[in-house]
Write a protein that holds these residues in place. Structure first.
Motif, PDB file in Angstrom:
ATOM      1  N   PHE A 107       0.831  -1.199   0.000  1.00 14.23           N
ATOM      2  CA  PHE A 107       0.000   0.000   0.000  1.00 14.23           C
ATOM      3  C   PHE A 107       0.868   1.253   0.000  1.00 14.23           C
ATOM      4  O   PHE A 107       0.594   2.217  -0.729  1.00 14.23           O
ATOM      5  N   LEU A 108       1.914   1.245   0.848  1.00 18.57           N
ATOM      6  CA  LEU A 108       2.749   2.434   0.937  1.00 18.57           C
ATOM      7  C   LEU A 108       3.446   2.718  -0.394  1.00 18.57           C
ATOM      8  O   LEU A 108       3.600   3.867  -0.800  1.00 18.57           O
ATOM      9  N   ALA A 109       3.866   1.623  -1.065  1.00 17.94           N
ATOM     10  CA  ALA A 109       4.517   1.817  -2.364  1.00 17.94           C
ATOM     11  C   ALA A 109       3.545   2.438  -3.362  1.00 17.94           C
ATOM     12  O   ALA A 109       3.882   3.379  -4.096  1.00 17.94           O
ATOM     13  N   ARG A 110       2.293   1.911  -3.363  1.00 11.48           N
ATOM     14  CA  ARG A 110       1.295   2.448  -4.301  1.00 11.48           C
ATOM     15  C   ARG A 110       0.992   3.908  -3.982  1.00 11.48           C
ATOM     16  O   ARG A 110       0.833   4.741  -4.873  1.00 11.48           O
ATOM     17  N   ASP A 111       0.899   4.215  -2.696  1.00 10.14           N
ATOM     18  CA  ASP A 111       0.567   5.574  -2.285  1.00 10.14           C
ATOM     19  C   ASP A 111       1.662   6.539  -2.706  1.00 10.14           C
ATOM     20  O   ASP A 111       1.394   7.671  -3.116  1.00 10.14           O
ATOM     21  N   GLN A 112       2.897   6.074  -2.591  1.00 10.74           N
ATOM     22  CA  GLN A 112       4.035   6.906  -2.962  1.00 10.74           C
ATOM     23  C   GLN A 112       3.965   7.291  -4.430  1.00 10.74           C
ATOM     24  O   GLN A 112       4.255   8.413  -4.811  1.00 10.74           O
ATOM     25  N   GLU A 113       3.553   6.299  -5.262  1.00 12.48           N
ATOM     26  CA  GLU A 113       3.529   6.574  -6.704  1.00 12.48           C
ATOM     27  C   GLU A 113       2.529   7.647  -7.063  1.00 12.48           C
ATOM     28  O   GLU A 113       2.687   8.362  -8.044  1.00 12.48           O
ATOM     29  N   LEU A 114       1.445   7.715  -6.233  1.00 13.36           N
ATOM     30  CA  LEU A 114       0.404   8.683  -6.566  1.00 13.36           C
ATOM     31  C   LEU A 114       0.778  10.093  -6.153  1.00 13.36           C
ATOM     32  O   LEU A 114       0.038  11.022  -6.380  1.00 13.36           O
TER      33      LEU A 114
END
Lengths: 294, 451
Positions: A107-114
């Motif tokens: 989740f944190l990785a996905r959030d970072q991309e956004l």
């Protein structure tokens, strides 16, 4: 304020939905209050607390939702069946459930991309309105699962400051929770109090707490937030001293004390408008309303 | 009507009645600490949890400050329970102040459990050895069948289709208190009827309690049995566990548990194993006095007709206790709640409240969502018919007649009224009826009046 009435049975089976604040600006070294509590230590406190909730009753359920900077997602659901060969009991314990940590990392990785390129100064606010909505949707699903369902409540572990642009969405979520009789508890781990969460606990009948010593977080969680809804009517739980009921205007999302209200839909504006942007009503007379209180 | 509550003494009372040393030994096992924690009333659970990491004794007054005034009775109940089970240990210091501390072994076991989780003393067997494992539905059906067969045999041996492996003397132990011997054959007592209307988990715990109290006479240590049963509730339903992981004592009782439907025994080529059923894993849910959460099957209509979606003989017998069963179709029992059938039930010692709570707890899911799940006219009528039997109240009393004068009559009435014994007076014919308890005092008084 609506009091929490007990449903068909009088036992203490509960469903706890935990909203974890994973705002990277909050947990990185820039913030001085959370220096005493690093993110890994915070997680150990929270996981032990979740284990203790599952320990109290065989039928208790725990759901964890992560509140990120740009998105929110379900991280863990204790009622989902374990797919591994591990024994049933160990599979349910979040402390040993590597799935939870794995989900959190993804989740944190996905959030970072956004993340957008220009980051605002200071600590940006996390998307509390999104995770509150996710929590309420899950709880509605549980309500419809039959007459025998656990008593739900929401616990927000929030550290970042309130974003006034989320005012409308958060208030809608709060009133929806009040309607379904779901209390919203708040444990604030950041530097300052959160007006939104104070209002949320006040309106829905939950508990608001800002622990003065963060390294004893588990003790605060287990003493104040582990009680089931039935026993709460007998206990003296912390009450907020003063609740900040100020609203923010619908046009600029700034917190205001005095403003203009549409007589049709009660939307709040800081400047006089000829036409209301929410409901489209036209105004002939302009008059200023001062100092409103809920 | 005297209410004989056999549910009042539940399993945890028996655990609390164990001597202190045995109880301390029981707490060496993490799963027992967990089971005891789960059996506490909700407020007590919270207290135990918040004391988990506190090393200094907490004064009684501080604990009382947490409670609102109208919750004080619940607080006392919770604290008493914690002290009974020796989870909280009281110490009084020199200043005569009492404070509480959590039992040290209990505390350390739960702390470890919260951080690391628990490990059962046995692992499920790998699936290449265990063949033909029953599915969860088959296991449920097996458990239900075994339990009903046992209950039918308990109530009346003639009704049971096949007998369980319990010896007749064991069955007599279970039947003690539930059945009484009459000339025409054994008849259910009041407690027996109440037992039938309890839900399955409460019944199971009652039987197990009798079994354990009887085990002392057979030379088995009750603490071992208790710890094994509590441990069993933490196993996974449907998984096979090897029999040779059990101790001698546990092996001797595993066959009896299979007869009750708590576990299923299976034999492989070289090894044999046992599979815990839902009855076993639900043992720790039902330890506290909470309502049952099973699927109901009874629909009660406003015209007093009753439909039960079940094909079990046991359900039919239970419904026959208080209603007139008219038809029995495959999967459906049709009956009616009539005045005669209810009078029959009341004579046997069942109260209206028990019947109503049985109907409410076993309401079919389609009607359970409605409020009320049983129509009000039916519940009101059941209660009214019960009070019908209580219309006439009998009080032993004496009738005083032929008073010499009005003055004496008035004085006698006053005296009776002051002592709370006056039941009826007729000033015209000068007669009063006085309660039997103050008869002697009335006689003394009247003798004094004569003088």
């Amino acid at each position: 304020m609506a009091s929490i009435t007990s449903k068909l049975y009088s036992d203490d089976v509960s469903l706890l939905v935990v909203l974890l604040d994973t705002n990277p600006f909050l947990w990185s070294g820039e913030n001085t209050t959370t220096n005493s509590l690093s993110f890994p230590k915070f997680l150990t406190h929270v996981f032990s607390f979740l284990n203790s909730i599952l320990l109290l009753n065989q039928l208790n359920q725990v759901v964890v939702i992560a509140t990120g900077l740009n998105s929110c997602d379900y991280i863990y659901d204790s009622s989902s069946s374990p797919t591994t060969v591990e024994s049933l009991e160990n599979g349910r314990m979040p402390a040993l459930c590597s799935k939870l940590l794995q989900n959190l990392e993804e989740f944190l990785a996905r959030d970072q991309e956004l993340n957008k390129d220009e980051s605002p100064p200071g600590i940006a606010s996390s998307l509390l309105s999104g995770s509150l909505s996710l929590a309420l949707c899950y709880i509605q699903k549980v309500f419809r699962s039959g007459p025998l369902h656990p008593q739900p409540r929401i616990l927000c572990l929030q550290g970042s400051s309130d974003g006034p642009e989320q005012y409308v969405a958060i208030m809608n979520a709060i009133f929806s929770a009040q309607r379904s009789m779901v209390p919203i508890d708040a444990c604030v781990i950041g530097a300052q109090h959160s007006a939104f969460l104070q209002q949320a606990s006040y309106i829905t009948g939950g508990v608001y707490l800002k622990p003065p010593q963060l390294d004893g977080l588990f003790q605060y969680l287990s003493t104040v937030f582990s009680t089931d809804l039935q026993s709460r009517s007998f206990l003296q739980l912390p009450k907020p001293v003063g609740v900040d009921f100020r609203a923010s205007c619908f046009c600029h999302k700034k917190t205001i004390d005095m403003g203009y209200i549409c007589s049709v839909c009660l939307s709040i504006f800081c400047k006089h408008h000829k036409k209301c942007s929410t409901c489209g009503g036209h105004y002939l007379v302009s008059c200023k309303i001062s100092g409103f209180q809920v | 009507m005297p209410q004989v509550k056999i549910i009042a003494k539940n399993f945890m009372d028996m655990v609390a009645a164990l001597p202190a040393m045995k109880l301390d030994k029981l707490y060496d096992n993490t799963f027992i600490c967990e089971a005891v924690l789960r059996s506490l009333p909700p407020l007590a659970k919270k207290y135990a949890l918040q004391m988990l990491y506190i090393d200094v004794p907490v004064p009684v007054k501080s604990m009382e400050e947490w409670v609102l005034p109208d919750g004080f009775s619940k607080h006392r109940v919770a604290i008493d329970r914690l002290i009974q089970l020796r989870v909280f240990i009281e110490n009084t210091d020199r200043k005569r102040e009492t404070s509480y501390l959590l039992h040290p072994k209990f505390k350390s076991n739960l702390q470890k459990y919260l951080v690391y989780g628990g490990v059962l003393p046995r692992e499920p067997m790998p699936s290449n050895i265990t063949v033909r494992l029953p599915t969860l539905e088959e296991l449920d059906a097996y458990a239900l069948e075994q339990w009903e067969c046992f209950l039918l045999q308990l109530i009346s041996s003639s009704h049971a289709e096949r007998l369980t492996n319990f010896s007749p003397s064991m069955m007599k132990v279970f039947q003690r208190g539930l059945l009484s011997q009459r000339e025409k054959g054994p008849r259910l007592t009041e407690s027996g009827f109440q037992f039938l209307l309890m839900d399955t988990n409460a019944q199971l715990w009652y039987i197990i309690r009798e079994y354990i109290s009887n085990s002392e006479d057979r030379g088995l240590d009750p603490a071992d049995l208790i710890s094994f049963l509590l441990e069993l509730s933490f196993h996974a339903t449907g998984e096979a566990y090897n029999i040779n992981t059990l101790t001698e004592i546990q092996r001797s009782i595993i066959k009896d548990l299979a007869d009750l439907g708590v576990v299923k025994l299976q034999q492989g080529r070289k090894e044999s194993w046992f599979i815990p059923t839902k009855l076993a894993t639900n043992l720790s849910v039902s330890l506290s006095d909470s309502s049952s959460r099973k699927q109901g099957l009874v629909v009660v209509e406003t015209n007093f007709r009753m439909y039960a979606y079940s094909s079990s003989k046991l359900h039919c017998e239970i419904l026959r206790l208080f209603s007139r069963v008219e038809y029995q179709l495959p999967n459906l029992i049709v009956g009616a709640i009539t005045k005669e059938s209810l009078y029959n039930a009341f004579e046997n010692g069942i109260t209206a409240e028990q019947i109503i709570s049985f109907l409410q707890q076993n309401a079919h899911p389609r009607v359970a969502e409605k409020i009320p799940s049983v129509p009000e006219n039916v519940t009101d009528q059941i209660r009214l018919w019960e009070t019908d039997l209580n219309r006439v109240e009998m009080i032993p009393s004496h009738l005083y007649d032929e008073f010499p004068s009005k003055g004496v009559f008035e004085a006698a009435c006053e005296f009776a009224r002051e002592n709370g014994g006056l039941l009826w007076e007729d000033p015209k014919k000068m007669r009063i009826v006085v309660k039997g308890e103050i008869h002697m005092q009335m006689r003394e008084f009247l003798r004094h009046q004569k003088q």
